[in-house]
Design a protein around this motif. Structure first.
Motif, PDB file in Angstrom:
ATOM      1  N   ASP A 125       0.815  -1.218   0.000  1.00 12.83           N
ATOM      2  CA  ASP A 125       0.000   0.000   0.000  1.00 12.83           C
ATOM      3  C   ASP A 125       0.849   1.269   0.000  1.00 12.83           C
ATOM      4  OD1 ASP A 125      -2.170  -1.672   0.062  1.00 12.83           O
ATOM      5  OD2 ASP A 125      -2.800  -1.145   2.110  1.00 12.83           O
ATOM      6  N   ALA A 126       1.905   1.282   0.808  1.00 12.22           N
ATOM      7  CA  ALA A 126       2.733   2.491   0.908  1.00 12.22           C
ATOM      8  C   ALA A 126       3.384   2.820  -0.429  1.00 12.22           C
ATOM      9  CB  ALA A 126       3.793   2.316   1.989  1.00 12.22           C
ATOM     10  N   ALA A 127       3.792   1.802  -1.176  1.00 15.88           N
ATOM     11  CA  ALA A 127       4.410   2.039  -2.484  1.00 15.88           C
ATOM     12  C   ALA A 127       3.419   2.677  -3.443  1.00 15.88           C
ATOM     13  CB  ALA A 127       4.943   0.731  -3.055  1.00 15.88           C
ATOM     14  N   PHE A 128       2.208   2.157  -3.449  1.00 19.07           N
ATOM     15  CA  PHE A 128       1.201   2.715  -4.354  1.00 19.07           C
ATOM     16  C   PHE A 128       0.787   4.122  -3.922  1.00 19.07           C
ATOM     17  CE2 PHE A 128       0.830  -1.742  -5.603  1.00 19.07           C
ATOM     18  CZ  PHE A 128       0.774  -1.604  -6.979  1.00 19.07           C
ATOM     19  N   ASP A 129       0.750   4.369  -2.625  1.00 17.47           N
ATOM     20  CA  ASP A 129       0.473   5.730  -2.150  1.00 17.47           C
ATOM     21  C   ASP A 129       1.539   6.697  -2.648  1.00 17.47           C
ATOM     22  OD1 ASP A 129      -1.768   4.836  -0.820  1.00 17.47           O
ATOM     23  OD2 ASP A 129      -0.817   4.807   1.164  1.00 17.47           O
ATOM     24  N   CYS A 130       2.790   6.268  -2.597  1.00 23.41           N
ATOM     25  CA  CYS A 130       3.896   7.128  -2.997  1.00 23.41           C
ATOM     26  C   CYS A 130       3.902   7.352  -4.516  1.00 23.41           C
ATOM     27  CB  CYS A 130       5.219   6.529  -2.535  1.00 23.41           C
ATOM     28  SG  CYS A 130       6.582   7.710  -2.524  1.00 23.41           S
ATOM     29  N   LEU A 131       3.550   6.332  -5.273  1.00 25.61           N
ATOM     30  CA  LEU A 131       3.414   6.501  -6.717  1.00 25.61           C
ATOM     31  C   LEU A 131       2.472   7.652  -7.043  1.00 25.61           C
ATOM     32  CD1 LEU A 131       3.024   2.943  -8.295  1.00 25.61           C
ATOM     33  CD2 LEU A 131       4.759   4.600  -8.868  1.00 25.61           C
ATOM     34  N   GLN A 132       1.312   7.634  -6.381  1.00 29.44           N
ATOM     35  CA  GLN A 132       0.311   8.655  -6.673  1.00 29.44           C
ATOM     36  C   GLN A 132       0.725  10.025  -6.127  1.00 29.44           C
ATOM     37  OE1 GLN A 132      -3.884   6.790  -6.440  1.00 29.44           O
ATOM     38  NE2 GLN A 132      -2.536   5.287  -5.469  1.00 29.44           N
ATOM     39  N   GLU A 133       1.417  10.017  -5.003  1.00 21.69           N
ATOM     40  CA  GLU A 133       1.910  11.279  -4.445  1.00 21.69           C
ATOM     41  C   GLU A 133       2.821  12.000  -5.432  1.00 21.69           C
ATOM     42  OE1 GLU A 133       5.101  12.693  -1.005  1.00 21.69           O
ATOM     43  OE2 GLU A 133       4.117  10.733  -0.818  1.00 21.69           O
ATOM     44  N   HIS A 134       3.632  11.228  -6.169  1.00 19.18           N
ATOM     45  CA  HIS A 134       4.580  11.813  -7.114  1.00 19.18           C
ATOM     46  C   HIS A 134       4.076  11.774  -8.558  1.00 19.18           C
ATOM     47  CE1 HIS A 134       7.760  12.435  -4.181  1.00 19.18           C
ATOM     48  NE2 HIS A 134       7.477  11.245  -3.681  1.00 19.18           N
ATOM     49  N   ASP A 135       2.814  11.428  -8.751  1.00 17.41           N
ATOM     50  CA  ASP A 135       2.201  11.383 -10.075  1.00 17.41           C
ATOM     51  C   ASP A 135       2.990  10.490 -11.027  1.00 17.41           C
ATOM     52  OD1 ASP A 135       0.248  11.963 -11.969  1.00 17.41           O
ATOM     53  OD2 ASP A 135       1.327  13.719 -12.749  1.00 17.41           O
ATOM     54  N   LEU A 136       3.372   9.317 -10.535  1.00 21.46           N
ATOM     55  CA  LEU A 136       4.085   8.347 -11.350  1.00 21.46           C
ATOM     56  C   LEU A 136       3.112   7.289 -11.862  1.00 21.46           C
ATOM     57  CD1 LEU A 136       7.221   7.764  -9.095  1.00 21.46           C
ATOM     58  CD2 LEU A 136       7.132   9.110 -11.207  1.00 21.46           C
ATOM     59  N   ALA A 137       3.390   6.789 -13.035  1.00 21.11           N
ATOM     60  CA  ALA A 137       2.592   5.717 -13.602  1.00 21.11           C
ATOM     61  C   ALA A 137       3.029   4.363 -13.043  1.00 21.11           C
ATOM     62  CB  ALA A 137       2.723   5.717 -15.121  1.00 21.11           C
ATOM     63  N   PHE A 138       2.159   3.387 -13.170  1.00 16.74           N
ATOM     64  CA  PHE A 138       2.461   2.018 -12.745  1.00 16.74           C
ATOM     65  C   PHE A 138       2.388   1.109 -13.956  1.00 16.74           C
ATOM     66  CE2 PHE A 138       0.721  -2.128 -11.136  1.00 16.74           C
ATOM     67  CZ  PHE A 138       1.900  -2.561 -10.537  1.00 16.74           C
ATOM     68  N   ASP A 139       3.501   0.455 -14.283  1.00 17.62           N
ATOM     69  CA  ASP A 139       3.524  -0.557 -15.335  1.00 17.62           C
ATOM     70  C   ASP A 139       3.286  -1.915 -14.694  1.00 17.62           C
ATOM     71  OD1 ASP A 139       5.236  -0.185 -18.364  1.00 17.62           O
ATOM     72  OD2 ASP A 139       4.584   1.522 -17.153  1.00 17.62           O
ATOM     73  N   ALA A 140       2.224  -2.567 -15.096  1.00 11.43           N
ATOM     74  CA  ALA A 140       1.853  -3.862 -14.525  1.00 11.43           C
ATOM     75  C   ALA A 140       2.392  -4.981 -15.406  1.00 11.43           C
ATOM     76  CB  ALA A 140       0.341  -3.969 -14.390  1.00 11.43           C
ATOM     77  N   LEU A 141       3.483  -5.585 -14.963  1.00  5.35           N
ATOM     78  CA  LEU A 141       4.079  -6.720 -15.663  1.00  5.35           C
ATOM     79  C   LEU A 141       3.568  -7.991 -15.000  1.00  5.35           C
ATOM     80  CD1 LEU A 141       6.108  -7.870 -17.736  1.00  5.35           C
ATOM     81  CD2 LEU A 141       7.855  -7.702 -15.942  1.00  5.35           C
ATOM     82  N   VAL A 142       2.537  -8.558 -15.572  1.00  2.00           N
ATOM     83  CA  VAL A 142       1.872  -9.714 -14.964  1.00  2.00           C
ATOM     84  C   VAL A 142       1.549 -10.747 -16.032  1.00  2.00           C
ATOM     85  CG1 VAL A 142       0.857  -8.376 -13.071  1.00  2.00           C
ATOM     86  CG2 VAL A 142      -0.421  -8.647 -15.205  1.00  2.00           C
ATOM     87  N   ARG A 143       1.246 -11.941 -15.549  1.00  2.00           N
ATOM     88  CA  ARG A 143       0.729 -13.014 -16.384  1.00  2.00           C
ATOM     89  C   ARG A 143      -0.741 -13.253 -16.008  1.00  2.00           C
ATOM     90  NH1 ARG A 143       5.011 -15.201 -18.997  1.00  2.00           N
ATOM     91  NH2 ARG A 143       7.074 -14.898 -18.065  1.00  2.00           N
ATOM     92  N   PRO A 144      -1.488 -14.018 -16.803  1.00  2.00           N
ATOM     93  CA  PRO A 144      -2.915 -14.198 -16.534  1.00  2.00           C
ATOM     94  C   PRO A 144      -3.276 -14.614 -15.113  1.00  2.00           C
ATOM     95  CG  PRO A 144      -2.467 -14.923 -18.743  1.00  2.00           C
ATOM     96  CD  PRO A 144      -1.121 -14.580 -18.129  1.00  2.00           C
ATOM     97  N   PRO A 145      -2.528 -15.531 -14.436  1.00  2.00           N
ATOM     98  CA  PRO A 145      -2.920 -15.881 -13.071  1.00  2.00           C
ATOM     99  C   PRO A 145      -2.851 -14.713 -12.087  1.00  2.00           C
ATOM    100  CG  PRO A 145      -1.465 -17.553 -13.982  1.00  2.00           C
ATOM    101  CD  PRO A 145      -1.426 -16.391 -14.930  1.00  2.00           C
ATOM    102  N   GLN A 146      -2.115 -13.667 -12.428  1.00  2.00           N
ATOM    103  CA  GLN A 146      -1.959 -12.513 -11.539  1.00  2.00           C
ATOM    104  C   GLN A 146      -2.962 -11.399 -11.829  1.00  2.00           C
ATOM    105  OE1 GLN A 146       2.080 -12.278 -12.853  1.00  2.00           O
ATOM    106  NE2 GLN A 146       2.895 -12.829 -10.855  1.00  2.00           N
ATOM    107  N   LEU A 147      -3.747 -11.542 -12.880  1.00  2.00           N
ATOM    108  CA  LEU A 147      -4.699 -10.489 -13.232  1.00  2.00           C
ATOM    109  C   LEU A 147      -5.763 -10.253 -12.158  1.00  2.00           C
ATOM    110  CD1 LEU A 147      -5.131 -11.183 -17.049  1.00  2.00           C
ATOM    111  CD2 LEU A 147      -4.066  -9.179 -16.004  1.00  2.00           C
ATOM    112  N   PRO A 148      -6.294 -11.299 -11.470  1.00  2.00           N
ATOM    113  CA  PRO A 148      -7.269 -11.019 -10.407  1.00  2.00           C
ATOM    114  C   PRO A 148      -6.690 -10.161  -9.285  1.00  2.00           C
ATOM    115  CG  PRO A 148      -7.450 -13.302 -11.087  1.00  2.00           C
ATOM    116  CD  PRO A 148      -6.212 -12.756 -11.750  1.00  2.00           C
TER     117      PRO A 148
END
Length: 291
Positions: A125-148
């Motif tokens: 949670d803290a990482a995602f909070d900080c991403l938004q605090e600094h207006d940074l994008a999130f690149d989601a490198l996932v495979r199908p089992p991780q999509l949920p």
């Protein structure tokens, strides 16, 4: 048509932090640097690119900053930080500061995590909070089992700018369309989620023709439409199956079939609007909003 490559890599193997390369195809186990791509990129008419991390270290992110400072065609960097580190905010802030506008986003290599639910863990949670605090994008490198798990995370992070790398890396080689398609449709219902139109050729089994992608590409356009698809080369991983020019030609043919009046969006404007680089290419005064 103006072109931006929203997903490419450079690496220098003697840096020693590309652990995944040890098990990669031998053709990738060498240096890939700006000079190796320049002629192909210029011939293709690609004005700029987004450089994406390939090592799970902050040191590599800083190395990518160095490359970007030396090469104006690099519009910015998607870097790496340990999302579970107790001091994650204190790690992200110096990268933002030292990048001086070059850090556009962050990408944990979630596809390699053994727990498919990792992205939904409260410890992140803290990482995602900080991403938004600094207006940074999130690149989601996932495979199908991780999509949920990604979907669970994004339901909590409604304002996060997120792009799904390589369409969620579907298992095209084994034709597991039904394991992927419904999850993509659900993810696309979240309005701030974009998807990279990249990395598909390397999901083909050896010998499979490019037309085997038709069904998968149809689904991407049906779910995300031309306003949320962002073209990328995934060079040099792309070289396992094709050349830079061939993938661009093929992608343009797919896009022309589905959205002939929106090619500028898919191949440049969507990338600029999503990543918001300060270093805009000459052909645009400002990125603008995704149409």
């Amino acid at each position: 048509m103006h072109l931006i490559d929203a997903h490419q890599h450079y690496w220098r193997t003697d840096r020693g932090d590309y652990a995944w390369l040890r098990d990669a195809d031998a053709s990738l186990q060498r240096d890939f640097l700006p000079a190796d791509l320049a002629a192909q990129r210029i011939a293709a008419g690609v004005a700029g690119s987004v450089l994406v991390q390939a090592a799970a270290t902050e040191a590599e992110t800083r190395y990518l900053f160095e490359l970007a400072r030396a090469d104006r065609s690099i519009l910015g960097v998607v870097g790496w930080v340990d999302f579970e580190a107790p001091d994650v905010a204190a790690r992200i802030r110096p990268l933002v500061r030292d990048g001086d506008g070059l850090l556009l986003g962050l990408r944990p290599m979630a596809q390699d995590h053994p727990d498919p639910d990792w992205l939904a863990r409260p410890a992140l949670d803290a990482a995602f909070d900080c991403l938004q605090e600094h207006d940074l994008a999130f690149d989601a490198l996932v495979r199908p089992p991780q999509l949920p798990a990604l979907q669970q995370r994004l339901r909590r992070e409604r304002e996060l700018r997120v792009v799904l790398d390589h369409a969620g890396k579907p298992d095209i080689a084994h034709d597991r369309f039904d394991d992927w398609a419904p999850r993509i449709r659900e993810l696309a219902e979240l309005p701030k989620v974009c998807c990279k139109f990249s990395g598909l050729l390397t999901e083909l089994a050896p010998g499979m023709p490019a037309r085997a992608l038709d069904h998968w590409v149809d689904h991407l356009f049906a779910c995300f439409g031309p306003g949320r698809l962002i073209w990328g080369s995934d060079w040099p991983v792309l070289t396992l199956r094709s050349s830079y020019a061939h993938w661009l030609e093929l992608a343009r043919a797919f896009a022309h079939r589905h959205a002939p009046h929106a090619l500028e969006r898919i191949f440049s404007r969507n990338a600029l609007a999503f990543y918001r680089p300060r270093r805009a290419p000459d052909f645009l005064d400002a990125a603008g909003d995704i149409p």
